[in-house]
Each structure stands twice: as structure tokens, then as C-alpha cells.
Motif scaffolding. Sequence first.
Motif, short mmCIF file in Angstrom:
data_model
loop_
_atom_site.label_atom_id
_atom_site.label_comp_id
_atom_site.label_asym_id
_atom_site.label_seq_id
_atom_site.Cartn_x
_atom_site.Cartn_y
_atom_site.Cartn_z
N PRO A 1 3.72 -1.44 -8.36
CA PRO A 1 2.89 -2.59 -7.94
C PRO A 1 1.71 -2.84 -8.86
O PRO A 1 1.36 -2.01 -9.70
N LEU B 1 0.84 -1.20 0.00
CA LEU B 1 0.00 0.00 0.00
C LEU B 1 0.87 1.25 0.00
O LEU B 1 0.62 2.20 -0.73
N ARG C 1 0.95 12.25 -19.59
CA ARG C 1 2.29 12.53 -20.09
C ARG C 1 2.41 12.28 -21.60
O ARG C 1 3.26 12.85 -22.26
N ASN D 1 -2.01 25.22 -18.86
CA ASN D 1 -1.68 24.65 -17.56
C ASN D 1 -1.57 25.67 -16.42
O ASN D 1 -1.30 25.29 -15.28
N MET E 1 -1.86 17.50 -11.37
CA MET E 1 -2.76 16.77 -12.28
C MET E 1 -4.14 16.59 -11.64
O MET E 1 -4.28 16.54 -10.45
N LEU F 1 7.98 9.41 -14.29
CA LEU F 1 7.44 9.29 -12.94
C LEU F 1 8.51 9.07 -11.89
O LEU F 1 8.23 9.08 -10.70
N LYS G 1 3.40 10.18 -7.26
CA LYS G 1 4.17 10.56 -8.46
C LYS G 1 3.24 10.97 -9.59
O LYS G 1 3.63 11.71 -10.48
N PHE G 2 2.02 10.45 -9.57
CA PHE G 2 1.06 10.80 -10.62
C PHE G 2 0.37 12.14 -10.33
O PHE G 2 -0.32 12.66 -11.18
N THR H 1 1.62 15.10 -9.85
CA THR H 1 2.18 16.26 -10.55
C THR H 1 2.96 15.80 -11.78
O THR H 1 3.37 14.64 -11.87
N ILE H 2 3.16 16.72 -12.68
CA ILE H 2 4.01 16.43 -13.84
C ILE H 2 4.93 17.63 -14.06
O ILE H 2 4.49 18.78 -13.95
N ASP H 3 6.19 17.35 -14.32
CA ASP H 3 7.14 18.42 -14.65
C ASP H 3 7.09 18.63 -16.16
O ASP H 3 7.34 17.71 -16.93
N LEU H 4 6.79 19.84 -16.55
CA LEU H 4 6.67 20.15 -17.98
C LEU H 4 7.71 21.17 -18.39
O LEU H 4 7.89 22.18 -17.69
N SER I 1 3.91 1.43 -1.10
CA SER I 1 4.50 1.51 -2.43
C SER I 1 3.50 2.09 -3.42
O SER I 1 3.84 2.92 -4.26
N SER I 2 2.24 1.67 -3.29
CA SER I 2 1.19 2.17 -4.19
C SER I 2 0.96 3.66 -3.99
O SER I 2 0.79 4.41 -4.94
N CYS I 3 0.96 4.07 -2.72
CA CYS I 3 0.73 5.50 -2.44
C CYS I 3 1.85 6.33 -3.03
O CYS I 3 1.64 7.43 -3.52
N ASP I 4 3.08 5.78 -2.97
CA ASP I 4 4.23 6.46 -3.57
C ASP I 4 4.00 6.64 -5.07
O ASP I 4 4.24 7.71 -5.62
N VAL I 5 3.48 5.58 -5.69
CA VAL I 5 3.19 5.66 -7.13
C VAL I 5 2.12 6.71 -7.40
O VAL I 5 2.26 7.55 -8.29
N VAL I 6 1.07 6.71 -6.57
CA VAL I 6 -0.02 7.68 -6.76
C VAL I 6 0.50 9.10 -6.59
O VAL I 6 0.16 10.00 -7.36
N LEU J 1 10.22 6.27 -11.01
CA LEU J 1 9.87 5.11 -10.18
C LEU J 1 10.84 3.95 -10.41
O LEU J 1 11.23 3.69 -11.55
N LEU K 1 -6.35 -1.19 -2.55
CA LEU K 1 -5.18 -1.25 -3.44
C LEU K 1 -5.62 -1.23 -4.91
O LEU K 1 -5.02 -0.57 -5.75
#
Lengths: 180, 289
Positions: free
Chosen positions: B128, A19, B25, A68, A180, B122, A28-29, A31-34, A21-26, B124, B11
Motif C-alpha cells: 500500500p 491498515l 536488505r 547480527n 530488525m 519481503l 514483514k519488515f 525480520t530478515i532471513d539472512l 494490509s499495511s500492518c502485514d507489510v510492517v 509480499l 497509515l
Amino acid sequence: MKNKKTFFTTAIASLILLLTSSCDVVDKFDTIDLNIPMSIDIITIGTETTLTESDTFCLTEFDLYNDNKDKMEEISFVEASYRTTAVSPANLSGNISVELKTEAGLPLFSITIPNDTPAALLNNPIKLALTADQINALNSYVSNLSNQCFEATVSISNMPGGEKTVTGVVDILFKSKIEM
Amino acid sequence: MKKLFTVFFSLIIIQASVFGQFDDRLDYLTDKEVGKFIQPFVNYVGTSLNSGMYHTASVSDVFGFSFGFQGMLVFIPEDQKTFTPVLDKAGYTADKPTATIFGKEGAYYSGPEGYIVFPAGLDLNNVPMFVPQIGISTFGTELLVRFIPKISLGENELGYWGVGVKHSISRYFPLPLDVAAQVFYSKLEVTDIMTSKNLSINLLASKNFTLVCLYGGIQIESSSMNLKYTFKDPSGLYGGERKIELDIDGENTFRFTLGAALELGFIVLNADYSIGNQSVINGGLSFEF
């Protein structure tokens, strides 16, 4: 029974790990660097040995910024360059300076391109080497997201007399963080 | 038990939200560059969805039923975090790499028409994936079904299903360990954004000890993804905004898997590691009857 508890605890601990790890992924989604490129055309025409031309522009004139701006968390300077797209006469010689000021006229940077002539930069951009102080000044100005307008000036000196036209472009690249 | 289900479904919802946003992206890439940017993501989806289909080669001859969840953590290799674009504009040279979707910094290239820019990734190292699955077995054959009902992602919907068959080979021959073959197909769809189709065929073997089952297998697999997005022409050099649709094949074609399962009555915990185009750790919790 004790074994069961242990395995359930292990399973839940593993799930929490996944979880996290998933939150870390979320995250990262989120924001986006443009990279946001901008090109400002400046045409200098005249017969004087030194010609100066200015143009006022605002970030909102550029689609990528405009699309943006409402989700922009921060913006900072990356790089700037200057190029010419047309020169007349073709063998024109002269020294080029590029200056950028705030909307209120406060200088952000002024760069003289060393040992060059307009024709040498024809479709051949040269990077403007800003000092750390100049970059800080520019970043400080744009960090206030309401500061969106600039005045760009191109001066060409030490040219021979006669009718001359130099069409140049100041390219400025900003990096922004978009929610985002 | 209720808490476990809550966590697993949370999850899956989190995972769904990720699939709803990954395309943002892509909007800044031409059809010629988007494939290289998104390739590791295609590999990741294929690798993860082709994981966790087995934790034993033993298949019931009478009747068996199982349900559970599998969680995968896919490791992104360093060489899949950057790519060097082919800039098809005269006077531009790609003198440095830019990020793929799992990389970090988006590069920029100066040339006679201004800057050509690429989006950031991203950043990463691992990603997962979670799937629920049900198995029904009889006569040495197991039917495996994975299913995630349609989840709303604002304007889009995510849906996933997979179906596979595993058949015992060792039931026909006297072997010191269980051997089986399995084929599995799955489809993940985010409406108007992407459709991923994945197929795997594996040969697996396992050996049961008192509480532990050791298992391993080799697998050939394929993945493909159909993508739809709107190119926004960030550099202003490619003729402006337009819709793009393309198909990309995954680079995940073969893997080798080793793992172990702990069998505690009707509860089975399993973990395995697969080496392939992207390595993956898979862990699962099943209830088997």
C-alpha cells in the motif's frame, strides 16, 4: 443522513482493510532471513598414508554472524560442502572424510566423500549429503544460541607414502532470522 | 471526521516506518546486483506516487477547493519477485533465481571461494501507499499539492511533496464529456537512504451522471531513485564493507486507468484500477467545495 453514515462506514472499513494490509507489510519488515556462510580452512600435512587434522571454530569468528548475533531469533543449517584449495603432490590420491562435532566432542555428522581424490576437488566444491538425522542433530545444537563452537575434522586415507600437503576448506551455510 | 484523519495519519506513519527499514536488505548486495533486487521497489514507489491524482476531468471555471486522502494498493507481478544474478566470480554459475525485494527466498551459490549468498525478500503480493492532497481550481485549471511533513525515522527523516497542474481541454471545444490534461511531479526522500523523483503526464476524460462520475485516462510516466547504502560483503568475497550510491530508473512508463467517483454533496469517494508495469487499485476520500 443515512447515506452519509453508510459511506463513512464504508470508508472506515476500507481504511481498516488498508491498515491491515499495511500492518502485514510492517510485520514483514520486522525480520530478515539472512544466509550466513562460513569457511573453515583445514591443512593436513604429513607422510602417513592416513592424515587427520582438526580445527575448532566458533560462529562468532565470522563477521556476518557477529554483526547480527544480538538480534538473532533463530538459526538453522542449510548446506555444507568441501573443497581443496591446494594439493601436493598434484596427482595425490586418497579418500576424504569430513566430520563435525560439537564443542564438547559429540558427533553431528561424518561424511565420506565417495570416489574422489583431493585434486579432483581443487576449487571444485562437493556438497556434503547429510542425512535427515544429521541435519536434525546440527539444528538441535545451534537452536540453542549459546552453542556457537564446533570442531571440524578432515581425514584423508589410502594415500601413498611420502610428504603430502592438502589444504581444504569446509564451507557451511546457515540461515538465520534476524530481528530488525 | 477526526477518526478518519487519525486513521489516515496512522497509515502514513506506518508507511514511513517501512521506508525507514527497506534498505536493511540492500546491505548484502553488491552494486552490480542491487539494481535487479530493488527494481520492483523503484517501480512500486513510482507507480503508487503517480496514482490517484484525479477522479474527474471537470475543472471549475470559478473557484474550487478540495482536500482528501488517496490510498493505493500496488500488485506485485510474479515475474518481479525473482531475478537471476550475474555472478562475476570465476567458477560460479547462477543456476537458480533469487528473490527481489518483494520475493521470498534468498538464493546461495556454491563455488571455488565458498558460498555467495543473497538476502531474502519481503514475500509480499501487494504493497500500500497513502498520500494526502489538496486541490485549488479556477479558470479551468487545478493546482494539486501533496505534502507529508518531515517524519523522524530514528537517524533518518522521511519527507514527501508533489505538485501538479490539471487543465480542462473540453472548455475550449463542445464535447459530450469532460476532457483534461494533467502533469504531476513528486519527490519522496528518506535522508541518507533514498530519493525518489516521479513525473507523470496524463490525458483524462470523465462523464458525470447524477451521483456518479465515470472517469478514465492514459498516462505516460517516469520514475528514478537514488540509493545510498553500506555494502556488508556477506560472502566475504568482494573486498569487504564499503559505501555504495547508485541511480535506478523505474520501469513504470505507461498506464491505462478506469474508475468511478461517488459524489455526495461535498464528500467524494473514488476508486480506480490502473493497468501498467504494476497494476494498482486506488481509492480516495475527498472533501470538495
